[in-house]
Motif scaffolding. Sequence first.
Motif, PDB file in Angstrom:
ATOM      1  N   TYR A  51      -4.731   6.731  -4.598  1.00 26.83           N
ATOM      2  CA  TYR A  51      -4.817   5.777  -3.498  1.00 26.83           C
ATOM      3  C   TYR A  51      -4.753   6.524  -2.174  1.00 26.83           C
ATOM      4  CZ  TYR A  51      -4.281   1.300  -1.165  1.00 26.83           C
ATOM      5  OH  TYR A  51      -4.475   0.183  -0.387  1.00 26.83           O
ATOM      6  N   VAL A  52      -5.633   6.154  -1.281  1.00 29.23           N
ATOM      7  CA  VAL A  52      -5.662   6.793   0.036  1.00 29.23           C
ATOM      8  C   VAL A  52      -4.950   5.889   1.029  1.00 29.23           C
ATOM      9  CG1 VAL A  52      -7.145   7.654   1.872  1.00 29.23           C
ATOM     10  CG2 VAL A  52      -7.858   7.886  -0.512  1.00 29.23           C
ATOM     11  N   PHE A  53      -3.848   6.358   1.548  1.00 25.77           N
ATOM     12  CA  PHE A  53      -3.122   5.641   2.592  1.00 25.77           C
ATOM     13  C   PHE A  53      -2.296   6.644   3.353  1.00 25.77           C
ATOM     14  CE2 PHE A  53      -1.752   1.916   4.681  1.00 25.77           C
ATOM     15  CZ  PHE A  53      -0.434   2.097   5.030  1.00 25.77           C
ATOM     16  N   ASP A  54      -2.380   6.608   4.647  1.00 24.41           N
ATOM     17  CA  ASP A  54      -1.654   7.535   5.485  1.00 24.41           C
ATOM     18  C   ASP A  54      -0.204   7.078   5.632  1.00 24.41           C
ATOM     19  OD1 ASP A  54      -2.130   8.707   8.916  1.00 24.41           O
ATOM     20  OD2 ASP A  54      -0.740   9.309   7.354  1.00 24.41           O
ATOM     21  N   LEU A  55       0.688   7.709   4.891  1.00 23.21           N
ATOM     22  CA  LEU A  55       2.095   7.323   4.928  1.00 23.21           C
ATOM     23  C   LEU A  55       2.695   7.513   6.318  1.00 23.21           C
ATOM     24  CD1 LEU A  55       3.319   8.786   1.534  1.00 23.21           C
ATOM     25  CD2 LEU A  55       2.984   6.395   2.117  1.00 23.21           C
ATOM     26  N   ASP A  56       2.197   8.510   7.060  1.00 19.66           N
ATOM     27  CA  ASP A  56       2.729   8.754   8.398  1.00 19.66           C
ATOM     28  C   ASP A  56       2.428   7.600   9.349  1.00 19.66           C
ATOM     29  OD1 ASP A  56       3.766  11.233   7.654  1.00 19.66           O
ATOM     30  OD2 ASP A  56       1.898  12.272   8.145  1.00 19.66           O
ATOM     31  N   SER A  57       1.315   6.924   9.158  1.00 20.83           N
ATOM     32  CA  SER A  57       0.962   5.823  10.057  1.00 20.83           C
ATOM     33  C   SER A  57       1.579   4.496   9.615  1.00 20.83           C
ATOM     34  CB  SER A  57      -0.555   5.675  10.152  1.00 20.83           C
ATOM     35  OG  SER A  57      -1.080   5.210   8.931  1.00 20.83           O
ATOM     36  N   ALA A  58       2.163   4.451   8.437  1.00 24.61           N
ATOM     37  CA  ALA A  58       2.726   3.188   7.937  1.00 24.61           C
ATOM     38  C   ALA A  58       3.789   2.638   8.875  1.00 24.61           C
ATOM     39  CB  ALA A  58       3.290   3.372   6.534  1.00 24.61           C
ATOM     40  N   LYS A  59       4.633   3.512   9.409  1.00 24.85           N
ATOM     41  CA  LYS A  59       5.706   3.036  10.283  1.00 24.85           C
ATOM     42  C   LYS A  59       5.128   2.365  11.520  1.00 24.85           C
ATOM     43  CE  LYS A  59       9.895   4.329  12.677  1.00 24.85           C
ATOM     44  NZ  LYS A  59      10.807   5.388  13.075  1.00 24.85           N
ATOM     45  N   ASP A  60       4.118   2.951  12.134  1.00 26.84           N
ATOM     46  CA  ASP A  60       3.497   2.336  13.313  1.00 26.84           C
ATOM     47  C   ASP A  60       2.880   0.981  12.965  1.00 26.84           C
ATOM     48  OD1 ASP A  60       4.210   4.477  14.909  1.00 26.84           O
ATOM     49  OD2 ASP A  60       2.268   5.476  14.712  1.00 26.84           O
ATOM     50  N   ASN A  61       2.199   0.921  11.834  1.00 27.28           N
ATOM     51  CA  ASN A  61       1.573  -0.339  11.402  1.00 27.28           C
ATOM     52  C   ASN A  61       2.629  -1.395  11.089  1.00 27.28           C
ATOM     53  OD1 ASN A  61      -0.962   0.812  11.635  1.00 27.28           O
ATOM     54  ND2 ASN A  61      -1.066   1.389   9.496  1.00 27.28           N
ATOM     55  N   LEU A  62       3.695  -0.976  10.393  1.00 24.98           N
ATOM     56  CA  LEU A  62       4.773  -1.916  10.089  1.00 24.98           C
ATOM     57  C   LEU A  62       5.426  -2.427  11.365  1.00 24.98           C
ATOM     58  CD1 LEU A  62       6.384  -0.110   7.036  1.00 24.98           C
ATOM     59  CD2 LEU A  62       5.242  -2.340   7.004  1.00 24.98           C
ATOM     60  N   SER A  63       5.631  -1.535  12.314  1.00 26.29           N
ATOM     61  CA  SER A  63       6.228  -1.919  13.588  1.00 26.29           C
ATOM     62  C   SER A  63       5.367  -2.960  14.292  1.00 26.29           C
ATOM     63  CB  SER A  63       6.390  -0.685  14.479  1.00 26.29           C
ATOM     64  OG  SER A  63       6.854  -1.051  15.756  1.00 26.29           O
ATOM     65  N   GLU A  64       4.071  -2.737  14.331  1.00 26.89           N
ATOM     66  CA  GLU A  64       3.167  -3.672  15.004  1.00 26.89           C
ATOM     67  C   GLU A  64       3.222  -5.056  14.362  1.00 26.89           C
ATOM     68  OE1 GLU A  64      -1.544  -4.308  16.065  1.00 26.89           O
ATOM     69  OE2 GLU A  64      -0.869  -2.335  15.379  1.00 26.89           O
ATOM     70  N   GLU A  65       3.177  -5.119  13.034  1.00 20.89           N
ATOM     71  CA  GLU A  65       3.199  -6.416  12.348  1.00 20.89           C
ATOM     72  C   GLU A  65       4.549  -7.111  12.517  1.00 20.89           C
ATOM     73  OE1 GLU A  65       0.398  -7.423  11.746  1.00 20.89           O
ATOM     74  OE2 GLU A  65      -0.691  -5.537  11.507  1.00 20.89           O
ATOM     75  N   LEU A  66       5.626  -6.337  12.513  1.00 21.90           N
ATOM     76  CA  LEU A  66       6.955  -6.916  12.693  1.00 21.90           C
ATOM     77  C   LEU A  66       7.105  -7.498  14.101  1.00 21.90           C
ATOM     78  CD1 LEU A  66       9.567  -7.275  11.073  1.00 21.90           C
ATOM     79  CD2 LEU A  66      10.361  -5.120  12.058  1.00 21.90           C
ATOM     80  N   ILE A  67       6.597  -6.786  15.099  1.00 17.71           N
ATOM     81  CA  ILE A  67       6.673  -7.287  16.469  1.00 17.71           C
ATOM     82  C   ILE A  67       5.780  -8.511  16.641  1.00 17.71           C
ATOM     83  CG2 ILE A  67       6.245  -6.736  18.900  1.00 17.71           C
ATOM     84  CD1 ILE A  67       8.778  -5.419  17.429  1.00 17.71           C
ATOM     85  N   ASP A  68       4.592  -8.503  16.036  1.00 18.96           N
ATOM     86  CA  ASP A  68       3.751  -9.702  16.070  1.00 18.96           C
ATOM     87  C   ASP A  68       4.500 -10.894  15.481  1.00 18.96           C
ATOM     88  OD1 ASP A  68       1.641  -8.321  17.234  1.00 18.96           O
ATOM     89  OD2 ASP A  68       0.540  -8.057  15.349  1.00 18.96           O
ATOM     90  N   LYS A 101       0.825  -1.213   0.000  1.00 20.43           N
ATOM     91  CA  LYS A 101       0.000   0.000   0.000  1.00 20.43           C
ATOM     92  C   LYS A 101       0.858   1.262   0.000  1.00 20.43           C
ATOM     93  CE  LYS A 101      -4.000  -2.131   2.150  1.00 20.43           C
ATOM     94  NZ  LYS A 101      -4.837  -2.226   3.344  1.00 20.43           N
ATOM     95  N   VAL A 102       1.965   1.241   0.722  1.00 19.88           N
ATOM     96  CA  VAL A 102       2.879   2.394   0.709  1.00 19.88           C
ATOM     97  C   VAL A 102       3.421   2.599  -0.695  1.00 19.88           C
ATOM     98  CG1 VAL A 102       5.112   3.248   1.520  1.00 19.88           C
ATOM     99  CG2 VAL A 102       3.498   2.263   3.155  1.00 19.88           C
ATOM    100  N   ASN A 103       3.799   1.509  -1.359  1.00 19.22           N
ATOM    101  CA  ASN A 103       4.326   1.624  -2.722  1.00 19.22           C
ATOM    102  C   ASN A 103       3.280   2.143  -3.698  1.00 19.22           C
ATOM    103  OD1 ASN A 103       7.159   0.914  -2.814  1.00 19.22           O
ATOM    104  ND2 ASN A 103       6.497  -1.059  -2.030  1.00 19.22           N
ATOM    105  N   ILE A 104       2.049   1.688  -3.542  1.00 16.08           N
ATOM    106  CA  ILE A 104       0.978   2.206  -4.407  1.00 16.08           C
ATOM    107  C   ILE A 104       0.823   3.702  -4.188  1.00 16.08           C
ATOM    108  CG2 ILE A 104      -1.519   2.199  -4.828  1.00 16.08           C
ATOM    109  CD1 ILE A 104      -1.447  -0.846  -4.233  1.00 16.08           C
ATOM    110  N   LYS A 105       0.801   4.127  -2.934  1.00 18.39           N
ATOM    111  CA  LYS A 105       0.653   5.544  -2.619  1.00 18.39           C
ATOM    112  C   LYS A 105       1.820   6.342  -3.184  1.00 18.39           C
ATOM    113  CE  LYS A 105      -1.078   9.163  -0.504  1.00 18.39           C
ATOM    114  NZ  LYS A 105      -2.304   9.806  -0.956  1.00 18.39           N
TER     115      LYS A 105
END
Length: 118
Positions: A64-81, A53-57
């Motif tokens: 494409y609607v995607f909040d690039l600023d929140s991507a890092k938080d989302n990526l962090s959460e999935e990586l920690i999971d 989604k970041v790449n599409i944006k």
Amino acid sequence: MDLKQISDMQLSMDERHGFPVKFDNASDMYAQLTRDLVGLFGEIGEFANIVKKVNIKLDRPQDYVFDLDSAKDNLSEELIDSLIYIIRIAAMLGIDLESEVVKKIRFNESRYAQLRKQ
């Protein structure tokens, strides 16, 4: 806090909540290993979907609607999971993550020595 302490904290929490990492027989262990492996792949898939989604944006910001600023938080959460699943899987298999990671880093240092930047 080191990786061993983090692993112990996670495994203690798993035990308190009824998520097993120790088993009486191989069949039960491999059944749980399979469930955790599917869980790990799911988290890696969620991580990859955010990257997509970041790449599409980045490629088509107007389409494409995607909040690039929140991507890092989302990526962090999935990586920690994902790391939590790796901790669980390592515990099931009796792998000392901390010592094995150090061993692998040392091996890779030698393996990729020719690529070292001065």
